[in-house]
Design a protein around this motif. Structure first.
Motif, PDB file in Angstrom:
ATOM      1  N   ASP A 247       0.832  -1.201   0.000  1.00 38.24           N
ATOM      2  CA  ASP A 247       0.000   0.000   0.000  1.00 38.24           C
ATOM      3  C   ASP A 247       0.867   1.252   0.000  1.00 38.24           C
ATOM      4  OD1 ASP A 247      -2.300  -1.508   0.103  1.00 38.24           O
ATOM      5  OD2 ASP A 247      -2.531  -1.326   2.274  1.00 38.24           O
ATOM      6  N   ASP A 248       0.340   2.312  -0.611  1.00 39.82           N
ATOM      7  CA  ASP A 248       1.049   3.590  -0.630  1.00 39.82           C
ATOM      8  C   ASP A 248       1.354   4.082   0.782  1.00 39.82           C
ATOM      9  OD1 ASP A 248       1.200   3.748  -3.372  1.00 39.82           O
ATOM     10  OD2 ASP A 248      -0.534   5.076  -3.589  1.00 39.82           O
ATOM     11  N   LYS A 249       0.429   3.841   1.715  1.00 40.48           N
ATOM     12  CA  LYS A 249       0.646   4.326   3.091  1.00 40.48           C
ATOM     13  C   LYS A 249       1.837   3.644   3.755  1.00 40.48           C
ATOM     14  CE  LYS A 249      -2.915   1.313   5.009  1.00 40.48           C
ATOM     15  NZ  LYS A 249      -2.577   0.380   5.961  1.00 40.48           N
ATOM     16  N   ASP A 250       2.142   2.416   3.362  1.00 45.25           N
ATOM     17  CA  ASP A 250       3.300   1.723   3.915  1.00 45.25           C
ATOM     18  C   ASP A 250       4.600   2.181   3.253  1.00 45.25           C
ATOM     19  OD1 ASP A 250       2.064  -0.109   5.840  1.00 45.25           O
ATOM     20  OD2 ASP A 250       1.123  -1.002   4.082  1.00 45.25           O
ATOM     21  N   LEU A 251       4.522   2.520   1.976  1.00 45.29           N
ATOM     22  CA  LEU A 251       5.721   2.924   1.235  1.00 45.29           C
ATOM     23  C   LEU A 251       6.033   4.408   1.359  1.00 45.29           C
ATOM     24  CD1 LEU A 251       5.016   0.745  -1.902  1.00 45.29           C
ATOM     25  CD2 LEU A 251       6.967   0.485  -0.378  1.00 45.29           C
ATOM     26  N   ALA A 252       5.015   5.221   1.629  1.00 44.17           N
ATOM     27  CA  ALA A 252       5.193   6.681   1.671  1.00 44.17           C
ATOM     28  C   ALA A 252       6.294   7.149   2.626  1.00 44.17           C
ATOM     29  CB  ALA A 252       3.872   7.360   2.007  1.00 44.17           C
ATOM     30  N   PRO A 253       6.432   6.591   3.828  1.00 45.52           N
ATOM     31  CA  PRO A 253       7.495   7.069   4.715  1.00 45.52           C
ATOM     32  C   PRO A 253       8.898   6.909   4.129  1.00 45.52           C
ATOM     33  CG  PRO A 253       5.940   5.733   5.948  1.00 45.52           C
ATOM     34  CD  PRO A 253       5.584   5.602   4.499  1.00 45.52           C
ATOM     35  N   PHE A 254       9.036   5.998   3.167  1.00 48.95           N
ATOM     36  CA  PHE A 254      10.338   5.768   2.544  1.00 48.95           C
ATOM     37  C   PHE A 254      10.532   6.643   1.304  1.00 48.95           C
ATOM     38  CE2 PHE A 254       9.244   1.946   4.860  1.00 48.95           C
ATOM     39  CZ  PHE A 254      10.409   1.674   5.556  1.00 48.95           C
ATOM     40  N   GLY A 255       9.474   7.341   0.891  1.00 43.63           N
ATOM     41  CA  GLY A 255       9.566   8.211  -0.279  1.00 43.63           C
ATOM     42  C   GLY A 255       9.538   7.464  -1.599  1.00 43.63           C
ATOM     43  N   VAL A 256       8.939   6.257  -1.619  1.00 43.32           N
ATOM     44  CA  VAL A 256       8.864   5.459  -2.846  1.00 43.32           C
ATOM     45  C   VAL A 256       7.446   4.926  -3.031  1.00 43.32           C
ATOM     46  CG1 VAL A 256      11.298   4.757  -2.797  1.00 43.32           C
ATOM     47  CG2 VAL A 256       9.584   3.353  -1.630  1.00 43.32           C
ATOM     48  N   LYS A 257       7.196   4.392  -4.231  1.00 46.97           N
ATOM     49  CA  LYS A 257       5.928   3.748  -4.550  1.00 46.97           C
ATOM     50  C   LYS A 257       6.209   2.366  -5.113  1.00 46.97           C
ATOM     51  CE  LYS A 257       3.300   7.902  -5.438  1.00 46.97           C
ATOM     52  NZ  LYS A 257       2.384   8.600  -6.316  1.00 46.97           N
ATOM     53  N   LEU A 258       5.191   1.524  -5.109  1.00 41.46           N
ATOM     54  CA  LEU A 258       5.302   0.194  -5.667  1.00 41.46           C
ATOM     55  C   LEU A 258       5.746   0.274  -7.123  1.00 41.46           C
ATOM     56  CD1 LEU A 258       4.815  -2.835  -5.083  1.00 41.46           C
ATOM     57  CD2 LEU A 258       2.510  -2.526  -5.983  1.00 41.46           C
ATOM     58  N   ASN A 259       6.676  -0.558  -7.509  1.00 44.45           N
ATOM     59  CA  ASN A 259       7.228  -0.656  -8.863  1.00 44.45           C
ATOM     60  C   ASN A 259       8.153   0.491  -9.251  1.00 44.45           C
ATOM     61  OD1 ASN A 259       6.089  -3.182  -9.505  1.00 44.45           O
ATOM     62  ND2 ASN A 259       4.149  -2.189  -9.990  1.00 44.45           N
ATOM     63  N   ASP A 260       8.452   1.402  -8.319  1.00 49.37           N
ATOM     64  CA  ASP A 260       9.480   2.407  -8.591  1.00 49.37           C
ATOM     65  C   ASP A 260      10.804   1.692  -8.783  1.00 49.37           C
ATOM     66  OD1 ASP A 260       7.995   4.726  -8.481  1.00 49.37           O
ATOM     67  OD2 ASP A 260       8.740   5.360  -6.518  1.00 49.37           O
ATOM     68  N   MET A 261      11.604   2.206  -9.684  1.00 47.28           N
ATOM     69  CA  MET A 261      12.965   1.705  -9.853  1.00 47.28           C
ATOM     70  C   MET A 261      13.877   2.636  -9.062  1.00 47.28           C
ATOM     71  SD  MET A 261      12.757   0.835 -13.920  1.00 47.28           S
ATOM     72  CE  MET A 261      14.498   0.599 -14.114  1.00 47.28           C
ATOM     73  N   VAL A 262      14.710   2.052  -8.216  1.00 55.54           N
ATOM     74  CA  VAL A 262      15.629   2.853  -7.404  1.00 55.54           C
ATOM     75  C   VAL A 262      17.062   2.380  -7.627  1.00 55.54           C
ATOM     76  CG1 VAL A 262      13.961   3.441  -5.599  1.00 55.54           C
ATOM     77  CG2 VAL A 262      15.308   1.375  -5.379  1.00 55.54           C
ATOM     78  N   ARG A 263      17.969   3.337  -7.528  1.00 49.01           N
ATOM     79  CA  ARG A 263      19.392   3.030  -7.629  1.00 49.01           C
ATOM     80  C   ARG A 263      19.990   3.121  -6.236  1.00 49.01           C
ATOM     81  NH1 ARG A 263      20.376   5.665 -12.000  1.00 49.01           N
ATOM     82  NH2 ARG A 263      20.021   3.819 -13.227  1.00 49.01           N
ATOM     83  N   THR A 264      20.692   2.072  -5.842  1.00 42.09           N
ATOM     84  CA  THR A 264      21.307   2.036  -4.518  1.00 42.09           C
ATOM     85  C   THR A 264      22.561   2.909  -4.514  1.00 42.09           C
ATOM     86  OG1 THR A 264      22.794   0.183  -4.956  1.00 42.09           O
ATOM     87  CG2 THR A 264      20.536  -0.362  -4.266  1.00 42.09           C
ATOM     88  N   PRO A 265      23.095   3.211  -3.339  1.00 40.50           N
ATOM     89  CA  PRO A 265      24.335   3.986  -3.285  1.00 40.50           C
ATOM     90  C   PRO A 265      25.496   3.303  -4.025  1.00 40.50           C
ATOM     91  CG  PRO A 265      23.308   3.932  -1.133  1.00 40.50           C
ATOM     92  CD  PRO A 265      22.537   2.983  -2.003  1.00 40.50           C
ATOM     93  N   LEU A 266      25.409   2.000  -4.223  1.00 44.22           N
ATOM     94  CA  LEU A 266      26.447   1.270  -4.956  1.00 44.22           C
ATOM     95  C   LEU A 266      26.206   1.262  -6.467  1.00 44.22           C
ATOM     96  CD1 LEU A 266      26.885  -1.784  -2.571  1.00 44.22           C
ATOM     97  CD2 LEU A 266      28.356   0.237  -2.773  1.00 44.22           C
ATOM     98  N   GLY A 267      25.086   1.848  -6.900  1.00 47.84           N
ATOM     99  CA  GLY A 267      24.796   1.934  -8.336  1.00 47.84           C
ATOM    100  C   GLY A 267      23.979   0.796  -8.903  1.00 47.84           C
ATOM    101  N   VAL A 268      23.499  -0.104  -8.063  1.00 49.83           N
ATOM    102  CA  VAL A 268      22.676  -1.221  -8.519  1.00 49.83           C
ATOM    103  C   VAL A 268      21.219  -0.773  -8.551  1.00 49.83           C
ATOM    104  CG1 VAL A 268      21.992  -3.606  -8.040  1.00 49.83           C
ATOM    105  CG2 VAL A 268      24.298  -2.827  -7.454  1.00 49.83           C
ATOM    106  N   THR A 269      20.509  -1.146  -9.601  1.00 54.55           N
ATOM    107  CA  THR A 269      19.107  -0.741  -9.751  1.00 54.55           C
ATOM    108  C   THR A 269      18.185  -1.902  -9.414  1.00 54.55           C
ATOM    109  OG1 THR A 269      19.710   0.841 -11.472  1.00 54.55           O
ATOM    110  CG2 THR A 269      17.399   0.192 -11.357  1.00 54.55           C
ATOM    111  N   GLY A 270      17.143  -1.601  -8.638  1.00 51.19           N
ATOM    112  CA  GLY A 270      16.135  -2.591  -8.278  1.00 51.19           C
ATOM    113  C   GLY A 270      14.749  -1.980  -8.355  1.00 51.19           C
ATOM    114  N   THR A 271      13.742  -2.830  -8.353  1.00 47.84           N
ATOM    115  CA  THR A 271      12.347  -2.398  -8.419  1.00 47.84           C
ATOM    116  C   THR A 271      11.683  -2.639  -7.070  1.00 47.84           C
ATOM    117  OG1 THR A 271      12.258  -2.966 -10.756  1.00 47.84           O
ATOM    118  CG2 THR A 271      10.147  -2.712  -9.626  1.00 47.84           C
ATOM    119  N   ILE A 272      11.019  -1.617  -6.547  1.00 46.65           N
ATOM    120  CA  ILE A 272      10.341  -1.710  -5.248  1.00 46.65           C
ATOM    121  C   ILE A 272       9.212  -2.736  -5.324  1.00 46.65           C
ATOM    122  CG2 ILE A 272       8.990  -0.455  -3.508  1.00 46.65           C
ATOM    123  CD1 ILE A 272      11.889   0.539  -3.690  1.00 46.65           C
TER     124      ILE A 272
END
Length: 134
Positions: A11-36
């Motif tokens: 749910d958005d309410k669970d992900l919102a505190p982290f500043g992301v949404k379901l299926n967002d692609m994020v890049r880690t500090p090491l440069g690796v990309t993953g999907t929420i």
């Protein structure tokens, strides 16, 4: 590899505190990309025990390292970044293309089976099996 223990909450309410949404692609500090893929709590009543989980392109599912503490500014403050919208669009287009390719293959197999049946010829087992897998 699915996460052990409790279920992933998406749910958005669970992900919102982290500043992301379901299926967002994020890049880690090491440069690796993953999907929420969701948030998992040690205890659902303790929101500070939440960790964001991601799926990597090789199929691995894993939590992102930081736990969110009270007053944290989300994952961005820890070096995680949402990738550009263009990357999300490319991913979605690739998924659509893959679906279209799979559907076209299934259509070709179905047409071949239909053609053989109309001619009164036996349908090879491998064609039947291929059609069932689609």
């Amino acid at each position: 590899m699915a996460p052990k223990g409790g279920a992933l909450l998406t749910d958005d309410k669970d992900l919102a505190p982290f500043g992301v949404k379901l299926n967002d692609m994020v890049r880690t500090p090491l440069g690796v990309t993953g999907t929420i893929i969701g948030v998992k709590y040690e205890s659902v009543s303790d929101k500070s025990s939440g960790r964001v989980w991601v799926a990597y392109s090789n199929g691995t599912e894993a939590p992102l390292e930081p736990r969110l503490g009270p007053g944290d500014a989300g994952l961005a403050a820890l070096g995680y970044a949402r990738v550009q919208e263009a990357d999300h669009i490319r991913r979605n287009l690739a998924a659509v293309r893959e679906t279209l390719k799979r559907e076209e293959k299934e259509r070709e197999i179905a047409m071949k089976i239909l053609e053989l049946r109309e001619k009164g010829q036996p349908v090879p087992e491998d064609l039947i099996a291929a059609h069932g897998r689609q």
